[in-house]
Design an enzyme around this catalytic site. Structure first.
Site, PDB file in Angstrom:
ATOM      1  CG  ASN A 119      -1.608   1.328   1.475  1.00 27.17           C
ATOM      2  OD1 ASN A 119      -2.400   1.643  -0.188  1.00 27.17           O
ATOM      3  ND2 ASN A 119      -1.783   2.381   2.346  1.00 27.17           N
ATOM      4  CG  HIS A 129      -0.838   6.125   4.731  1.00 26.33           C
ATOM      5  ND1 HIS A 129      -1.690   5.995   4.632  1.00 26.33           N
ATOM      6  CD2 HIS A 129      -0.289   6.799   5.348  1.00 26.33           C
ATOM      7  CE1 HIS A 129      -2.544   6.722   5.732  1.00 26.33           C
ATOM      8  NE2 HIS A 129      -0.836   7.773   6.026  1.00 26.33           N
ATOM      9  CG  ASP A 188      -2.898   3.481   6.473  1.00 26.26           C
ATOM     10  OD1 ASP A 188      -2.706   2.893   5.688  1.00 26.26           O
ATOM     11  OD2 ASP A 188      -4.111   4.436   7.740  1.00 26.26           O
ATOM     12  CB  SER A 244       5.425   5.109   3.826  1.00 21.64           C
ATOM     13  OG  SER A 244       5.382   6.124   4.938  1.00 21.64           O
TER      14      SER A 244
HETATM   15  C1  GRF Z   1      -2.435   9.377  -2.415  1.00 18.87           C
HETATM   16  O1  GRF Z   1      -2.175  10.338  -1.801  1.00 18.87           O
HETATM   17  C2  GRF Z   1      -2.249   7.246  -1.728  1.00 18.87           C
HETATM   18  O2  GRF Z   1      -1.622   8.087  -1.524  1.00 18.87           O
HETATM   19  C3  GRF Z   1      -3.492   7.718  -0.728  1.00 18.87           C
HETATM   20  O3  GRF Z   1      -4.589   8.242  -1.912  1.00 18.87           O
HETATM   21  C4  GRF Z   1      -4.474   8.599  -3.019  1.00 18.87           C
HETATM   22  C5  GRF Z   1      -4.990   8.154  -4.292  1.00 18.87           C
HETATM   23  O4  GRF Z   1      -4.092   9.065  -5.219  1.00 18.87           O
HETATM   24  N1  GRF Z   1      -4.218   6.444  -0.990  1.00 18.87           N
HETATM   25  P1  GRF Z   1      -4.471   8.087  -6.624  1.00 18.87           P
HETATM   26  O5  GRF Z   1      -5.331   7.478  -7.164  1.00 18.87           O
HETATM   27  O6  GRF Z   1      -3.538   7.376  -6.429  1.00 18.87           O
HETATM   28  O7  GRF Z   1      -4.340   9.157  -7.763  1.00 18.87           O
END
Ligand code: GRF
Length: 217
Positions: A109, A111, A147, A138
Protein backbone atom coordinates in the site's frame (compact mmCIF):
# COMPACT_ATOMS: atom_id res chain seq x y z
CA UNK A 1 5.01 -12.40 -20.35
CA UNK A 2 6.40 -15.22 -18.26
CA UNK A 3 9.40 -13.26 -16.94
CA UNK A 4 7.25 -10.45 -15.67
CA UNK A 5 5.55 -10.32 -12.28
CA UNK A 6 1.76 -10.24 -12.58
CA UNK A 7 0.32 -7.35 -10.58
CA UNK A 8 -3.28 -6.46 -9.77
CA UNK A 9 -3.85 -2.84 -8.71
CA UNK A 10 -6.81 -1.84 -6.52
CA UNK A 11 -8.07 1.73 -6.78
CA UNK A 12 -10.99 3.93 -5.77
CA UNK A 13 -10.35 7.15 -7.63
CA UNK A 14 -8.03 9.17 -9.79
CA UNK A 15 -5.41 6.46 -10.15
CA UNK A 16 -2.39 8.69 -10.60
CA UNK A 17 -0.27 6.15 -8.70
CA UNK A 18 -1.67 3.47 -10.99
CA UNK A 19 -0.54 5.63 -13.90
CA UNK A 20 2.97 5.84 -12.45
CA UNK A 21 3.06 2.03 -12.30
CA UNK A 22 1.70 1.71 -15.83
CA UNK A 23 4.36 4.12 -17.12
CA UNK A 24 7.17 2.36 -15.26
CA UNK A 25 5.98 -1.06 -16.41
CA UNK A 26 6.10 0.05 -20.01
CA UNK A 27 9.58 1.47 -19.58
CA UNK A 28 11.74 -0.65 -17.48
CA UNK A 29 10.04 -2.58 -14.72
CA UNK A 30 9.60 -6.38 -15.03
CA UNK A 31 5.91 -6.35 -14.20
CA UNK A 32 2.74 -6.85 -16.13
CA UNK A 33 -0.31 -5.10 -14.72
CA UNK A 34 -2.74 -7.93 -15.22
CA UNK A 35 -5.85 -6.09 -14.06
CA UNK A 36 -7.19 -3.06 -12.23
CA UNK A 37 -10.10 -3.37 -9.82
CA UNK A 38 -12.01 -0.37 -8.50
CA UNK A 39 -14.64 -0.35 -5.78
CA UNK A 40 -16.11 2.77 -7.42
CA UNK A 41 -17.56 2.96 -10.93
CA UNK A 42 -16.76 5.81 -13.28
CA UNK A 43 -13.46 6.87 -11.75
CA UNK A 44 -10.49 8.22 -13.69
CA UNK A 45 -8.30 5.26 -12.73
CA UNK A 46 -10.55 2.89 -14.68
CA UNK A 47 -10.15 5.09 -17.72
CA UNK A 48 -6.37 5.05 -17.31
CA UNK A 49 -6.44 1.24 -17.23
CA UNK A 50 -8.60 1.02 -20.33
CA UNK A 51 -6.36 3.43 -22.21
CA UNK A 52 -3.41 1.21 -21.38
CA UNK A 53 -5.27 -1.90 -22.55
CA UNK A 54 -5.47 -3.34 -19.03
CA UNK A 55 -8.61 -5.26 -17.99
CA UNK A 56 -10.56 -3.00 -15.63
CA UNK A 57 -13.24 -4.23 -13.25
CA UNK A 58 -15.65 -2.62 -10.82
CA UNK A 59 -16.63 -4.42 -7.65
CA UNK A 60 -18.82 -1.85 -5.91
CA UNK A 61 -18.89 -2.49 -2.17
CA UNK A 62 -22.23 -0.66 -1.89
CA UNK A 63 -23.91 -3.46 -3.82
CA UNK A 64 -23.12 -6.07 -1.18
CA UNK A 65 -24.89 -6.74 2.12
CA UNK A 66 -21.65 -6.76 4.13
CA UNK A 67 -17.87 -6.60 3.94
CA UNK A 68 -17.44 -10.36 3.83
CA UNK A 69 -19.69 -10.69 0.78
CA UNK A 70 -17.92 -7.79 -0.97
CA UNK A 71 -14.47 -9.17 -0.30
CA UNK A 72 -15.37 -12.70 -1.39
CA UNK A 73 -16.15 -11.33 -4.84
CA UNK A 74 -13.16 -8.96 -4.74
CA UNK A 75 -10.76 -11.83 -3.96
CA UNK A 76 -12.32 -13.99 -6.62
CA UNK A 77 -11.83 -11.22 -9.17
CA UNK A 78 -8.22 -10.62 -8.15
CA UNK A 79 -7.29 -14.30 -7.95
CA UNK A 80 -8.56 -14.97 -11.43
CA UNK A 81 -5.32 -13.23 -12.56
CA UNK A 82 -3.08 -15.20 -10.16
CA UNK A 83 -1.06 -12.10 -9.26
CA UNK A 84 2.32 -12.30 -7.59
CA UNK A 85 1.65 -8.87 -6.10
CA UNK A 86 -1.44 -6.83 -5.24
CA UNK A 87 -0.94 -3.05 -5.03
CA UNK A 88 -3.35 -0.81 -3.18
CA UNK A 89 -3.17 2.58 -4.88
CA UNK A 90 -5.69 4.97 -3.41
CA UNK A 91 -8.00 2.08 -2.51
CA UNK A 92 -10.26 3.63 0.11
CA UNK A 93 -11.79 0.55 1.74
CA UNK A 94 -10.40 -1.06 4.84
CA UNK A 95 -9.90 -4.75 4.11
CA UNK A 96 -10.77 -7.48 6.61
CA UNK A 97 -8.00 -9.62 8.11
CA UNK A 98 -9.23 -12.56 6.04
CA UNK A 99 -8.43 -10.75 2.79
CA UNK A 100 -5.21 -9.18 4.05
CA UNK A 101 -3.90 -12.53 5.27
CA UNK A 102 -4.87 -14.17 1.98
CA UNK A 103 -2.30 -11.84 0.34
CA UNK A 104 0.23 -11.88 3.17
CA UNK A 105 3.66 -10.82 1.95
CA UNK A 106 2.37 -9.90 -1.48
CA UNK A 107 0.17 -6.87 -0.85
CA UNK A 108 1.63 -3.35 -0.77
CA UNK A 109 0.00 0.00 0.00
CA UNK A 110 1.08 3.58 -0.53
CA UNK A 111 0.15 6.01 2.20
CA UNK A 112 0.55 9.80 2.18
CA UNK A 113 2.50 10.28 5.40
CA UNK A 114 5.78 9.34 6.98
CA UNK A 115 4.49 6.23 8.71
CA UNK A 116 4.19 5.46 11.57
CA UNK A 117 3.06 9.11 11.79
CA UNK A 118 -0.51 9.83 10.70
CA UNK A 119 -2.12 6.55 9.74
CA UNK A 120 -5.70 6.93 8.44
CA UNK A 121 -7.26 9.87 6.63
CA UNK A 122 -6.58 13.63 6.24
CA UNK A 123 -2.86 13.17 6.68
CA UNK A 124 -1.86 16.45 5.04
CA UNK A 125 -4.12 18.58 7.21
CA UNK A 126 -3.04 16.71 10.32
CA UNK A 127 0.65 17.17 9.49
CA UNK A 128 0.16 20.93 9.02
CA UNK A 129 -1.90 21.24 12.19
CA UNK A 130 0.72 19.34 14.15
CA UNK A 131 3.33 21.86 12.98
CA UNK A 132 5.45 19.24 11.18
CA UNK A 133 8.30 20.68 9.15
CA UNK A 134 8.45 17.46 7.18
CA UNK A 135 5.79 15.21 5.72
CA UNK A 136 5.90 12.62 2.93
CA UNK A 137 4.78 9.22 1.76
CA UNK A 138 5.43 5.59 2.66
CA UNK A 139 5.05 2.21 1.01
CA UNK A 140 4.38 -0.68 3.36
CA UNK A 141 3.36 -4.31 3.34
CA UNK A 142 -0.30 -4.61 4.26
CA UNK A 143 -1.20 -6.36 7.50
CA UNK A 144 -4.49 -6.40 9.41
CA UNK A 145 -3.21 -3.36 11.36
CA UNK A 146 -4.51 -0.33 9.36
CA UNK A 147 -1.54 1.52 7.78
CA UNK A 148 0.54 -0.30 10.38
CA UNK A 149 2.31 -2.98 8.32
CA UNK A 150 6.11 -3.03 7.97
CA UNK A 151 7.30 0.05 6.09
CA UNK A 152 9.60 -0.58 3.14
CA UNK A 153 10.52 2.92 2.00
CA UNK A 154 9.58 6.55 2.42
CA UNK A 155 10.13 9.88 0.72
CA UNK A 156 10.34 13.06 2.79
CA UNK A 157 8.71 16.27 1.60
CA UNK A 158 9.19 19.64 3.32
CA UNK A 159 6.16 21.45 4.69
CA UNK A 160 6.55 24.99 3.37
CA UNK A 161 5.32 28.20 5.01
CA UNK A 162 1.87 28.92 3.61
CA UNK A 163 1.17 25.31 2.68
CA UNK A 164 -2.44 24.23 2.90
CA UNK A 165 -3.56 20.60 2.70
CA UNK A 166 -4.02 20.87 -1.09
CA UNK A 167 -0.60 22.33 -1.93
CA UNK A 168 1.08 19.87 0.38
CA UNK A 169 -0.91 16.93 -1.02
CA UNK A 170 0.11 17.89 -4.54
CA UNK A 171 3.79 17.96 -3.65
CA UNK A 172 3.56 14.65 -1.78
CA UNK A 173 1.67 12.99 -4.65
CA UNK A 174 4.46 13.88 -7.10
CA UNK A 175 6.86 12.00 -4.86
CA UNK A 176 4.46 9.06 -4.47
CA UNK A 177 4.78 8.59 -8.21
CA UNK A 178 8.50 8.01 -7.78
CA UNK A 179 8.29 6.01 -4.58
CA UNK A 180 5.75 3.33 -5.54
CA UNK A 181 7.39 2.19 -8.80
CA UNK A 182 10.77 2.00 -7.07
CA UNK A 183 9.47 -0.35 -4.38
CA UNK A 184 7.42 -2.45 -6.82
CA UNK A 185 10.53 -2.79 -8.95
CA UNK A 186 12.46 -4.27 -5.99
CA UNK A 187 9.65 -6.73 -5.38
CA UNK A 188 9.42 -7.69 -9.05
CA UNK A 189 13.14 -8.40 -9.15
CA UNK A 190 12.92 -10.64 -6.09
CA UNK A 191 14.91 -8.21 -3.97
CA UNK A 192 12.14 -7.50 -1.48
CA UNK A 193 10.37 -9.81 0.91
CA UNK A 194 8.38 -9.70 4.13
CA UNK A 195 9.43 -12.40 6.59
CA UNK A 196 7.97 -12.81 10.08
CA UNK A 197 6.68 -9.25 9.96
CA UNK A 198 10.03 -7.77 8.96
CA UNK A 199 11.06 -6.28 5.64
CA UNK A 200 13.97 -8.03 3.97
CA UNK A 201 15.79 -6.22 1.16
CA UNK A 202 18.60 -7.91 -0.72
CA UNK A 203 18.70 -10.67 1.89
CA UNK A 204 19.04 -8.33 4.89
CA UNK A 205 16.34 -7.34 7.37
CA UNK A 206 15.79 -3.58 7.27
CA UNK A 207 16.49 -1.76 10.50
CA UNK A 208 14.59 1.28 9.26
CA UNK A 209 12.58 2.13 6.16
CA UNK A 210 14.71 3.00 3.13
CA UNK A 211 14.79 6.78 2.56
CA UNK A 212 14.26 7.41 -1.15
CA UNK A 213 14.09 11.19 -0.85
CA UNK A 214 15.58 12.71 -3.99
CA UNK A 215 15.15 9.61 -6.15
CA UNK A 216 14.54 10.63 -9.73
CA UNK A 217 15.79 14.23 -9.24
C1 GRF B 1 -2.65 8.95 -2.73
O1 GRF B 1 -2.27 10.08 -1.99
C2 GRF B 1 -2.41 7.69 -1.95
O2 GRF B 1 -1.26 7.73 -1.16
C3 GRF B 1 -3.63 7.65 -1.07
O3 GRF B 1 -4.68 8.07 -1.91
C4 GRF B 1 -4.15 8.90 -2.94
C5 GRF B 1 -4.54 8.27 -4.22
O4 GRF B 1 -4.20 9.02 -5.34
N1 GRF B 1 -3.78 6.36 -0.45
P1 GRF B 1 -4.31 8.39 -6.79
O5 GRF B 1 -5.69 7.76 -6.92
O6 GRF B 1 -3.22 7.39 -6.95
O7 GRF B 1 -4.17 9.57 -7.70
Amino acid sequence: MADRLGVVVLISGSGSNLQALIDAAGDRMPIEIAAVVSNRPGVMGLERARRAGIPAHVVDDREFPDRAAFETVLRERIDRYRPGLVCLAGFMRILTPETVLHYAGRMLNIHPSLLPAFPGLHTHRRAIEAGCREHGASVHFVTPDLDGGPVVARIRVPVLPGDDPETLARRVLEQEHRLYPAVVDWFARGRLDCRDGAVVLDGRPLEAPVDLTGIGD
